[in-house]
Structure formats: structure tokens, C-alpha cells
Design a protein around this motif. Sequence first.
Motif, PDB file in Angstrom:
ATOM      1  N   HIS A  96       0.983  -0.953   0.080  1.00  0.00           N
ATOM      2  CA  HIS A  96       0.437  -0.171  -0.069  1.00  0.00           C
ATOM      3  C   HIS A  96       0.778   1.546   0.049  1.00  0.00           C
ATOM      4  CE1 HIS A  96      -3.301   3.169   0.957  1.00  0.00           C
ATOM      5  NE2 HIS A  96      -1.985   3.493   2.174  1.00  0.00           N
ATOM      6  N   ASP A 115       2.252   1.687  -3.044  1.00  0.00           N
ATOM      7  CA  ASP A 115       0.926   2.575  -4.628  1.00  0.00           C
ATOM      8  C   ASP A 115       0.883   3.418  -4.348  1.00  0.00           C
ATOM      9  OD1 ASP A 115       0.617   0.075  -5.807  1.00  0.00           O
ATOM     10  OD2 ASP A 115      -0.979  -0.655  -4.174  1.00  0.00           O
ATOM     11  N   ALA A 116       0.314   4.218  -2.239  1.00  0.00           N
ATOM     12  CA  ALA A 116       0.423   5.273  -2.309  1.00  0.00           C
ATOM     13  C   ALA A 116       1.954   6.457  -2.950  1.00  0.00           C
ATOM     14  CB  ALA A 116       0.740   5.411  -0.865  1.00  0.00           C
ATOM     15  N   TYR A 118       3.172   6.180  -5.728  1.00  0.00           N
ATOM     16  CA  TYR A 118       2.842   6.293  -7.044  1.00  0.00           C
ATOM     17  C   TYR A 118       1.357   7.661  -7.354  1.00  0.00           C
ATOM     18  CZ  TYR A 118       5.805   2.847  -8.902  1.00  0.00           C
ATOM     19  OH  TYR A 118       7.013   1.900  -9.100  1.00  0.00           O
ATOM     20  N   THR A 119       0.536   7.939  -6.420  1.00  0.00           N
ATOM     21  CA  THR A 119      -0.550   8.500  -6.088  1.00  0.00           C
ATOM     22  C   THR A 119      -0.376   9.594  -6.557  1.00  0.00           C
ATOM     23  OG1 THR A 119      -2.089   6.313  -5.542  1.00  0.00           O
ATOM     24  CG2 THR A 119      -2.980   8.883  -5.530  1.00  0.00           C
ATOM     25  N   PHE A 120       1.172   9.876  -4.813  1.00  0.00           N
ATOM     26  CA  PHE A 120       1.209  11.506  -4.480  1.00  0.00           C
ATOM     27  C   PHE A 120       2.130  11.796  -4.940  1.00  0.00           C
ATOM     28  CE2 PHE A 120      -1.122   9.996  -0.640  1.00  0.00           C
ATOM     29  CZ  PHE A 120      -1.734  11.021  -0.448  1.00  0.00           C
ATOM     30  N   SER A 162       2.924  11.374  -8.591  1.00  0.00           N
ATOM     31  CA  SER A 162       2.258  10.839 -10.211  1.00  0.00           C
ATOM     32  C   SER A 162       1.908  12.888 -10.161  1.00  0.00           C
ATOM     33  CB  SER A 162       1.383  10.390  -9.991  1.00  0.00           C
ATOM     34  OG  SER A 162      -0.265  10.104  -9.717  1.00  0.00           O
ATOM     35  N   ASN A 164      -0.870   8.694 -13.282  1.00  0.00           N
ATOM     36  CA  ASN A 164      -0.839   7.871 -12.406  1.00  0.00           C
ATOM     37  C   ASN A 164      -0.648   5.825 -12.504  1.00  0.00           C
ATOM     38  OD1 ASN A 164      -0.748   5.608  -9.235  1.00  0.00           O
ATOM     39  ND2 ASN A 164      -2.444   6.251  -8.847  1.00  0.00           N
ATOM     40  N   ALA A 177      -0.447   3.663 -11.102  1.00  0.00           N
ATOM     41  CA  ALA A 177      -1.661   1.919 -10.570  1.00  0.00           C
ATOM     42  C   ALA A 177      -1.077   0.923 -10.109  1.00  0.00           C
ATOM     43  CB  ALA A 177      -2.665   3.130 -10.602  1.00  0.00           C
ATOM     44  N   ASP A 206      -0.879  -1.632  -8.434  1.00  0.00           N
ATOM     45  CA  ASP A 206      -1.737  -2.252  -7.717  1.00  0.00           C
ATOM     46  C   ASP A 206      -1.173  -3.185  -7.115  1.00  0.00           C
ATOM     47  OD1 ASP A 206      -3.905  -2.972  -6.127  1.00  0.00           O
ATOM     48  OD2 ASP A 206      -4.743  -4.847  -7.790  1.00  0.00           O
ATOM     49  N   ASN A 228       2.420  12.751   1.244  1.00  0.00           N
ATOM     50  CA  ASN A 228       2.938  11.509   1.535  1.00  0.00           C
ATOM     51  C   ASN A 228       3.724  11.591   2.513  1.00  0.00           C
ATOM     52  OD1 ASN A 228       3.625   9.144  -0.619  1.00  0.00           O
ATOM     53  ND2 ASN A 228       5.471  10.214  -0.152  1.00  0.00           N
TER      54      ASN A 228
END
Length: 193
Positions: A81, A84-85, A87-89, A91, A98, A100, A102, A156
Motif C-alpha cells: 500500500h 502504491d501511494a 505513485y498516487t501522490f 504522480s 498515475n 497505478a 496495484d 505523501n
Amino acid sequence: MKTLLRFVVLCLAVPAGVVLAQDKATQEKPMVSQDPLSTWNKFAYARVKDMLLKSAEKMPEESYSFKPVDTVRSYGQIVGHVADAQYTFCSLALGEKNPAPDIEHTKTSKADLIAALNTAFAYCDKAYGGMTDATAVQTIKLFGNDAPRLSALTVNNMHDLEHYGNLATYMRMKNIVPPSSEQQQAPPQPAKK
């Protein structure tokens, strides 16, 4: 009179101690350049990144499936997790789509999760490394609201620390000392003659 004297000494000693502590803390902070906001944020990221990577390494493979109760993520799922985060923040901070990957739901082995975490941090390194105070104030969308670009990296860092807290708790339950609680090794002292 003795009570008054003690009170005066205490009133003088406490602020002096605070000032000395602040001076020491100032010495431990990174050199602040012409970009103090983004430089400080990058410094904080490097610290939590180090703690997360060490946490991923410290937990034995057989404990990656550990979770204290069925309703929470396993240790390995938290590591995934966190990856993954990144990449979320990051990006958002980079202005990119993103990727993403997974990771939380597709990787389970310690080696695969550590590799994915390292790759995710490498992606984020670009966002933190390229941020300046000038780009930090550019507007982006974060959680549906207008926000300064730097806020994606600040969130992040906060998210990373939140989940480092989970990992530290899981490590404690397994009698493993979390990286932030390890004693710092003192440098070797020269032999006295």
C-alpha cells in the motif's frame, strides 16, 4: 526566600535549556537553500523513506502475512500500500498519470514487495528532487480541491509516517525493534594514550 530563589533559577534554567535544545535541533536540520520549503520536504521524505525501507528489510519473510486482527492489512499489504501511494501522490506532484501498479494486491513475497517499494521510491525521488519553491506553489488538484503542488508531497510524507506507525506496531508485536527506535551507534573513539 529559598522557594523564591528556586523559582527564579527554574525560570532561568528552563528557557536556557529550550534554547540549547533548539540550537542542537537546528544543527541537525538540512542546509536550507534558496528553496527552503521544498528542501525541508525532501529532507523529511528521505528520513521516512529510510525508515520504511529498513522496516521492510527487518521483518522476516514468514511475518509478511501477519496481521493482528482479520479486519486490517497484513504487514506485506501495508508495504504494498505504501508503494502504491508513492505513485498516487508523486504522480500528482509530477503532473503525470498515475501508473497505478496495484502492488498491494499483486505482490506477496518479501523480495517482490521490497523491490516494488524501491521502484516506487525511485519514482518519487524524481518528484522530490525536481521540486523547487517556485514549482511548489503551482496549483494542482488534490482530493478534488485546488492545492499547491508541494502539498502532494507533504501528504505523501504524512501518509508514509502514518503507515510507518502501523509497521512499527506490527514489529513490536513480533519483538522486533523498529528502525526509528534503534540506538544510534556512536562513532569509535580514538584510543587514549
